[in-house]
Design a protein around this motif. Structure first.
Motif, mmCIF file in Angstrom:
data_model
loop_
_atom_site.group_PDB
_atom_site.id
_atom_site.type_symbol
_atom_site.label_atom_id
_atom_site.label_comp_id
_atom_site.label_asym_id
_atom_site.label_seq_id
_atom_site.Cartn_x
_atom_site.Cartn_y
_atom_site.Cartn_z
ATOM 1 N N GLU A 57 0.833 -1.205 0.000
ATOM 2 C CA GLU A 57 0.000 0.000 0.000
ATOM 3 C C GLU A 57 0.868 1.256 0.000
ATOM 4 O O GLU A 57 0.594 2.215 -0.730
ATOM 5 C CB GLU A 57 -0.940 -0.016 1.201
ATOM 6 N N HIS A 71 0.155 0.458 -4.354
ATOM 7 C CA HIS A 71 -0.652 -0.618 -4.941
ATOM 8 C C HIS A 71 -1.979 -0.716 -4.189
ATOM 9 O O HIS A 71 -1.996 -0.805 -2.965
ATOM 10 C CB HIS A 71 0.116 -1.939 -4.907
ATOM 11 N N PRO A 72 -3.095 -0.686 -4.907
ATOM 12 C CA PRO A 72 -4.403 -0.689 -4.250
ATOM 13 C C PRO A 72 -4.660 -1.965 -3.440
ATOM 14 O O PRO A 72 -4.419 -3.070 -3.915
ATOM 15 C CB PRO A 72 -5.392 -0.613 -5.418
ATOM 16 N N VAL A 73 -5.142 -1.777 -2.235
ATOM 17 C CA VAL A 73 -5.543 -2.902 -1.389
ATOM 18 C C VAL A 73 -7.007 -3.193 -1.710
ATOM 19 O O VAL A 73 -7.866 -2.336 -1.550
ATOM 20 C CB VAL A 73 -5.352 -2.583 0.107
ATOM 21 N N VAL A 93 -4.312 -7.446 -2.969
ATOM 22 C CA VAL A 93 -3.900 -6.188 -3.589
ATOM 23 C C VAL A 93 -4.077 -6.350 -5.094
ATOM 24 O O VAL A 93 -4.251 -7.471 -5.583
ATOM 25 C CB VAL A 93 -2.439 -5.828 -3.248
#
Length: 131
Positions: A95, A99-101, A117
């Motif tokens: 995160e 990087h999107p969780v 993710v």
């Protein structure tokens, strides 16, 4: 005849960004690149345990060597599971790297701690460890 090994190959919209995710964020190492000089169109990456992935750039004509279209895709036909000693620490690091969780760490009824993710192409990557 006996099949001896297999590994998934991902088609990436931005290969350089995907290499950075899988190598810098998840710890894979590039073991092969084609072409050897200049911007690669394909790389093979490995983890220390021998797990392997292939990462390829979407072809300029949008078709693979098999002739089938590489894009558009619908849904996510690919999910990767990566084991780590500490899911919470790994997800916090991913995160922090932007990087999107998709799903925060949580314990499952089957005895693992998991989180999801997204890789640079939006594919779900499950980070897991025994609970």
């Amino acid at each position: 005849m006996v099949y001896r090994s297999a590994f998934p190959m991902l088609i990436c919209d931005d290969l350089a960004r995907s290499i950075a995710f899988y190598c810098d964020a998840l710890g894979f190492t590039v073991t092969y690149r084609f072409p050897a000089d200049g911007d690669p169109a394909y790389v093979a990456v490995d983890l220390p345990d021998g797990s392997k992935l292939g990462l390829g750039q979407v072809a300029p004509d949008g078709k693979g060597v098999h002739g089938l279209p590489q894009r558009p895709t619908t849904g996510h036909a690919f999910e990767l599971c990566v084991y780590h000693d500490d899911v919470d620490t790994a997800v916090a690091d991913l995160e922090r790297r932007g990087h999107p969780v998709l799903q925060a760490p949580n314990d499952t009824p089957w005895g693992e701690r998991i989180a999801f993710v997204a890789d640079p192409d939006g594919n779900p990557v499950m980070i897991t460890a025994p609970a």
